[in-house]
Design a protein around this motif. Structure first.
Motif, PDB file in Angstrom:
ATOM      1  N   CYS A   3      38.134  29.584  35.997  1.00 34.34           N
ATOM      2  CA  CYS A   3      39.029  30.330  35.115  1.00 34.34           C
ATOM      3  C   CYS A   3      38.996  31.648  34.989  1.00 34.34           C
ATOM      4  O   CYS A   3      40.197  32.165  34.658  1.00 34.34           O
ATOM      5  CB  CYS A   3      38.405  29.386  33.856  1.00 34.34           C
ATOM      6  N   ALA A   4      37.734  32.257  35.317  1.00 37.99           N
ATOM      7  CA  ALA A   4      37.955  33.856  35.161  1.00 37.99           C
ATOM      8  C   ALA A   4      38.781  34.299  36.403  1.00 37.99           C
ATOM      9  O   ALA A   4      39.547  35.094  35.906  1.00 37.99           O
ATOM     10  CB  ALA A   4      36.398  34.343  35.209  1.00 37.99           C
ATOM     11  N   LEU A   5      38.780  33.525  37.618  1.00 34.62           N
ATOM     12  CA  LEU A   5      39.425  33.997  38.684  1.00 34.62           C
ATOM     13  C   LEU A   5      40.835  33.851  38.491  1.00 34.62           C
ATOM     14  O   LEU A   5      41.754  34.665  38.875  1.00 34.62           O
ATOM     15  CB  LEU A   5      38.929  33.325  39.881  1.00 34.62           C
ATOM     16  N   LYS A  58      43.497  36.998  38.453  1.00 35.06           N
ATOM     17  CA  LYS A  58      44.351  36.742  39.600  1.00 35.06           C
ATOM     18  C   LYS A  58      44.033  37.542  40.615  1.00 35.06           C
ATOM     19  O   LYS A  58      44.661  38.070  41.605  1.00 35.06           O
ATOM     20  CB  LYS A  58      45.896  37.250  39.188  1.00 35.06           C
ATOM     21  N   GLY A  59      42.465  37.936  40.974  1.00 36.22           N
ATOM     22  CA  GLY A  59      41.943  38.790  41.869  1.00 36.22           C
ATOM     23  C   GLY A  59      42.172  40.242  41.837  1.00 36.22           C
ATOM     24  O   GLY A  59      41.992  40.867  42.795  1.00 36.22           O
ATOM     25  N   ILE A  73      33.152  35.515  48.123  1.00 37.48           N
ATOM     26  CA  ILE A  73      33.168  34.586  49.193  1.00 37.48           C
ATOM     27  C   ILE A  73      32.134  33.443  48.966  1.00 37.48           C
ATOM     28  O   ILE A  73      32.220  32.245  49.201  1.00 37.48           O
ATOM     29  CB  ILE A  73      32.958  35.186  50.620  1.00 37.48           C
ATOM     30  N   ARG A  74      30.700  33.995  48.581  1.00 38.05           N
ATOM     31  CA  ARG A  74      29.583  33.159  48.484  1.00 38.05           C
ATOM     32  C   ARG A  74      29.785  32.248  47.153  1.00 38.05           C
ATOM     33  O   ARG A  74      29.681  31.029  47.242  1.00 38.05           O
ATOM     34  CB  ARG A  74      28.391  33.961  48.213  1.00 38.05           C
ATOM     35  N   TYR A  75      30.397  32.955  45.990  1.00 38.16           N
ATOM     36  CA  TYR A  75      30.883  32.209  45.019  1.00 38.16           C
ATOM     37  C   TYR A  75      31.722  31.024  45.236  1.00 38.16           C
ATOM     38  O   TYR A  75      31.458  29.821  44.660  1.00 38.16           O
ATOM     39  CB  TYR A  75      31.540  32.973  43.865  1.00 38.16           C
ATOM     40  N   PHE A  76      32.517  31.206  45.963  1.00 35.33           N
ATOM     41  CA  PHE A  76      33.602  30.131  46.192  1.00 35.33           C
ATOM     42  C   PHE A  76      33.410  29.177  47.171  1.00 35.33           C
ATOM     43  O   PHE A  76      33.357  28.067  47.075  1.00 35.33           O
ATOM     44  CB  PHE A  76      34.965  30.886  46.760  1.00 35.33           C
ATOM     45  N   ALA A  97      43.369  28.813  41.652  1.00 29.79           N
ATOM     46  CA  ALA A  97      42.368  29.632  42.148  1.00 29.79           C
ATOM     47  C   ALA A  97      42.224  29.577  43.534  1.00 29.79           C
ATOM     48  O   ALA A  97      41.726  30.571  44.196  1.00 29.79           O
ATOM     49  CB  ALA A  97      41.001  29.080  41.427  1.00 29.79           C
ATOM     50  N   MET A  98      42.403  28.437  44.120  1.00 29.43           N
ATOM     51  CA  MET A  98      42.352  28.575  45.539  1.00 29.43           C
ATOM     52  C   MET A  98      43.274  29.404  46.218  1.00 29.43           C
ATOM     53  O   MET A  98      42.944  30.156  47.380  1.00 29.43           O
ATOM     54  CB  MET A  98      42.622  26.822  46.153  1.00 29.43           C
TER      55      MET A  98
END
Length: 825
Positions: free
Chosen positions: A354-356, A360-361, A373-376, A390-391
């Motif tokens: 939701c934060a991402l 919007k990056g 990258i690790r988060y995702f 988000a993807m």
């Protein structure tokens, strides 16, 4: 031993007071001592005594972005607009951004005796941060002193800064209490010690201030000194165990912060009595203080570390619960990177996504690349797929990081999700396919036709603007030329213009006006390169106003750059200066700091055209691309400028040495305009080193690329180096129509440039003696010092000294530039 409890009083031995008095005399002070020696307290109390204006930045981790945001937020109290500008600028880690940051900070009107204190500096003790601090220090901001408080510090050239009078260094020894001072300190607090007790305390603590304080509290409560060096055990026995359960639970809630306001404390604890509890905590010990100026509570480092140890001792569920509260608070306040971080720590991937989506990056930069990258990747696939937007945001971030393997993998996963999933209704599937098509358009840069195919598909599927795209990003990738971006093949100009006009109308609807004005700029550049300056101005204005209205900074700068190039052709140097000034003003006012390097490129292009080497930004003329922070698609535009810089420096052999590199980089997308310039520079360099046939072959290739679309101005701008080759090709019947048009345009262009140089840059030539002229002429012909000496009947050493003096007079440093100087003369 008598005792009369005054433990909340602050005590400073004479050597600490004397040391602190030196802080005001230096632009930078480093206060270095291990944890618990009273560094921060001593600095704070000294600043209070002199009624200083204090700016405190507390460091919590090693993230430079966190440090920078903390500093910018601290400056907000003095100038909110400049604070926001500095946030948009981002941490200055190169020569260009350092100068811009300095310019902004110098605009702040600091009151007299203002001190910027960076506490726990050792956590962020990185070379780039050190360079920033040193840069501010040596440029001495009026009325601003910087203090670094650290347990240890590795500060490059600390001795040099000290010797030059910039830096004042206070070390551990200043804060250690001697036997005599221990006795005085305890007496000051109402405890009378025997000499034997002093010796015992010194052996236990070695003069460590915090341990002495805690042992005093223990003695007052239990009538004995606890023989331990375990500082956390002392805190527990003397302070923590005496608190009520309500306070203990409250302290757990704020345990991850050493600085916080009442709103945050209430949000994390869920206790409406937070203010009352904090008042009780403050009255019980000296480890928590309230700062009236900032309305914040400050927790002593040692007590903060103790509370963190309690946090890590709790069960995982409790820890995650607190991280989740922190993430919710940060998401609510728009701190998206911190919200993602704490959601990840809470294993709350739903909130992280939701934060991402909210961000919007936009806040994800290179510094966060690895952890992002690790988060995702650790996010459960099923949950990830429930947030398709988000993807897509993740995918475009990967694209910008040049993580193409991960990008392709994410695209495949998204495609499979939409094609095979029954979790979305039909309308939602259409929208997601539309978003995906828009993402795929970026993979076809700079082929407008192929990009348009994806954009068109996106338009047929989307009923509203795309949700995943950050439209604050640069449409031109930092290039000041749209024609450079999309001109790919000889003879394709009119078709590319039509394609861009068609594509941008659809793209703008999908992105709320991103790229507004780009098609008019490309058309204006087309006319400019043909030498039709009247049509150029029409379309340049047609682009400028809608782009400016829609906040499209890169298009605005492109339009202004074109305006300055027209001014060169008209011999109007005042207009050039005015355009460059307005560019910088717009950047500052609109906070378009991503365009700093674009403006530098514009400036470098213009001044290299006027042969004003000294006015070209350093990073451009030195080939320092690391300082330029250019997106890769703009690299070939940089080469257009760098090639010209090498020409005016007389580095012809270097041009020939990097010729393959220039052509290769122009071929990647491709960028035909850059290719044309590359062959022009190769021709010019060959001509200068007397490789006539190679020069003719290169200029002929450039002409064949350019003649169909009548791209003449690259040749006109460099006719000062290639006119003989053009004339020879004309006599041979090669590209006669194009060469005739180029040379005709050059007649008036040359007059305009010479007029600008004569009226604004011409200085009297340095006077050489007759003997120096003789030596200079022989050296320019390539004779060695020995050969010159033999011809003139002077010693080799005399020739060497004379050449040194000639180079000094002419402000040059080699024989190639000497030859160029004599040719120009």
């Amino acid at each position: 031993m008598g005792k009369d409890n005054k433990t909340s009083s602050l005590y400073f031995p004479k050597q600490i007071k004397v040391a602190m008095e030196g802080i005001s005399d230096y632009p930078l002070t480093v206060v270095e001592a291990p944890m618990g020696y009273g560094k921060t307290t001593a600095v704070r109390e000294y600043l209070r005594t002199i009624q200083a204006n204090e700016l405190w930045v507390r460091i919590h981790d090693s993230l430079i972005s966190g440090f920078w945001n903390g500093l910018c937020n601290t400056l907000e109290g003095f100038d909110e607009k400049i604070s926001l500008s500095l946030i948009e600028l981002g941490f200055p880690d190169d020569s260009v951004s350092l100068q811009e940051a300095l310019k902004l900070i110098r605009k702040i009107k600091f009151p007299e005796k203002t001190f910027l204190i960076i506490d726990d500096y050792h956590l962020i003790n990185k070379p780039e941060v050190g360079n920033f601090i040193k840069f501010l220090t040596v440029h001495e901001i009026a009325d601003l002193h910087i203090i670094l408080i650290a347990r240890f510090i590795e500060f490059e050239k600390i001795e040099e800064l000290s010797l030059k009078g910039y830096l004042y260094h206070i070390t551990k020894e200043t804060f250690e209490l001697t036997l005599v001072e221990i006795k005085k300190y305890y007496k000051f607090c109402g405890v009378n010690l025997k000499d034997s007790d002093c010796e015992k305390l010194y052996k236990l603590t070695e003069g460590w201030f915090t341990a002495l304080y805690l042992l005093m509290l223990n003695y007052i409560k239990h009538d004995s000194f606890e023989a331990t060096r375990d500082i956390y055990k002392l805190i527990e026995n003397t302070i923590y165990l005496n608190f009520s359960d309500e306070i203990k639970e409250f302290l757990y809630a704020i345990s991850l912060f050493d600085s916080f306001n009442l709103e945050l404390a209430t949000a994390l604890s869920g206790n409406d009595s937070a203010e009352r509890l904090l008042s009780e905590i403050i009255s019980e010990n000296a480890f928590v203080k309230y700062e009236e100026k900032t309305k914040t509570y400050q927790v002593h480092h040692i007590f903060s570390k103790y509370l963190q140890s309690l946090f890590h001792g709790r069960n995982i569920a409790d820890q995650r619960g607190l991280y989740q509260k922190m993430a919710n608070y940060q998401l609510k306040n728009g701190n998206y990177v911190q919200a993602m971080e704490n959601s990840y720590m809470a294993s709350d991937f739903e909130n992280m996504l939701c934060a991402l989506e909210a961000d919007k990056g936009h806040s994800i930069h290179n510094e966060q690349q690895e952890i992002f990258i690790r988060y995702f990747e650790e996010c459960p696939k099923q949950l990830r797929q429930s947030h398709p937007i988000a993807m897509l945001i993740y995918a475009i971030c990967l694209f910008s990081f040049n993580e193409m393997e991960r990008f392709d993998q994410t695209c495949r996963e998204f495609e499979e999700l939409v094609q095979n999933s029954d979790r979305f209704v039909k309308d939602r599937i259409c929208e997601l396919n539309g978003e995906f098509e828009l993402l795929l358009s970026f993979t076809k840069y700079n082929n407008i036709q192929k990009m348009y195919q994806h954009i068109n598909k996106a338009a047929m599927l989307l009923k509203q603007p795309a949700q995943f795209l950050d439209t604050k990003s640069s449409w031109t990738f930092g290039s000041p030329s749209v024609l450079y971006m999309f001109y790919r093949e000889p003879g394709s100009m009119k078709e590319e213009l039509k394609n861009l006009k068609d594509a941008i109308q659809v793209y703008k609807k999908l992105t709320n006006g991103h790229g507004t004005g780009c098609e008019s700029i490309m058309e204006a550049e087309y006319y400019f390169n043909r030498g039709d300056f009247e049509s150029t101005e029409i379309f340049q204005n047609k682009a400028f106003y809608p782009a400016n209205r829609n906040g499209q900074g890169d298009i605005v700068i492109s339009a202004m750059f074109l305006q300055a190039r027209i001014a060169i052709a008209k011999g109007d140097y005042n207009s050039i200066l005015n355009v460059l000034k307005r560019m910088r003003e717009k950047m500052t006012r609109k906070r378009w700091y991503g365009l700093m390097y674009t403006i530098d490129l514009c400036e470098a292009f213009l001044y290299s055209g006027l042969k004003q080497y000294e006015k070209i930004p350093s990073w451009v003329k030195e080939g320092d691309l690391d300082s330029g922070k250019l997106y890769f698609p703009t690299r070939a535009f940089y080469n257009i400028i760098y090639g010209r810089v090498l020409l005016i420096k007389g580095e012809y052999l270097k041009i020939l040495g990097i010729a393959e590199e220039l052509i290769m980089e122009a071929s990647i997308f491709p960028n035909l305009l850059s290719m044309i310039y590359a062959y022009i520079y190769i021709a010019a360099a060959n001509l200068k080193v007397h490789r006539r046939s190679d020069a003719l072959a290169a200029i002929e290739k450039a002409l064949h690329y350019a003649e169909t679309d009548q791209i003449y101005m690259p040749f006109v701008e460099n006719c000062d180096y290639i006119t003989p080759s053009l004339q020879e090709l004309y006599r041979e019947g090669v590209c006669r129509e194009a060469i005739s048009a180029i040379l005709e345009l050059y007649q008036s262009y040359h007059v305009a440039v010479e007029q600008i140089i004569k009226e604004n840059f011409t200085e009297s030539k340095p006077q050489l003696t007759e003997r120096e002229k003789e030596i200079a002429l022989l050296a320019a012909k390539g004779l060695t010092n020995k050969e010159i000496g033999e011809i003139l009947f002077i010693s080799t050493n005399t020739v060497k000294m004379a050449l040194k003096n000639i180079f000094f007079k002419l402000s040059i440093n080699n024989r190639v530039l000497l030859k160029q100087y004599l040719n120009d003369f």
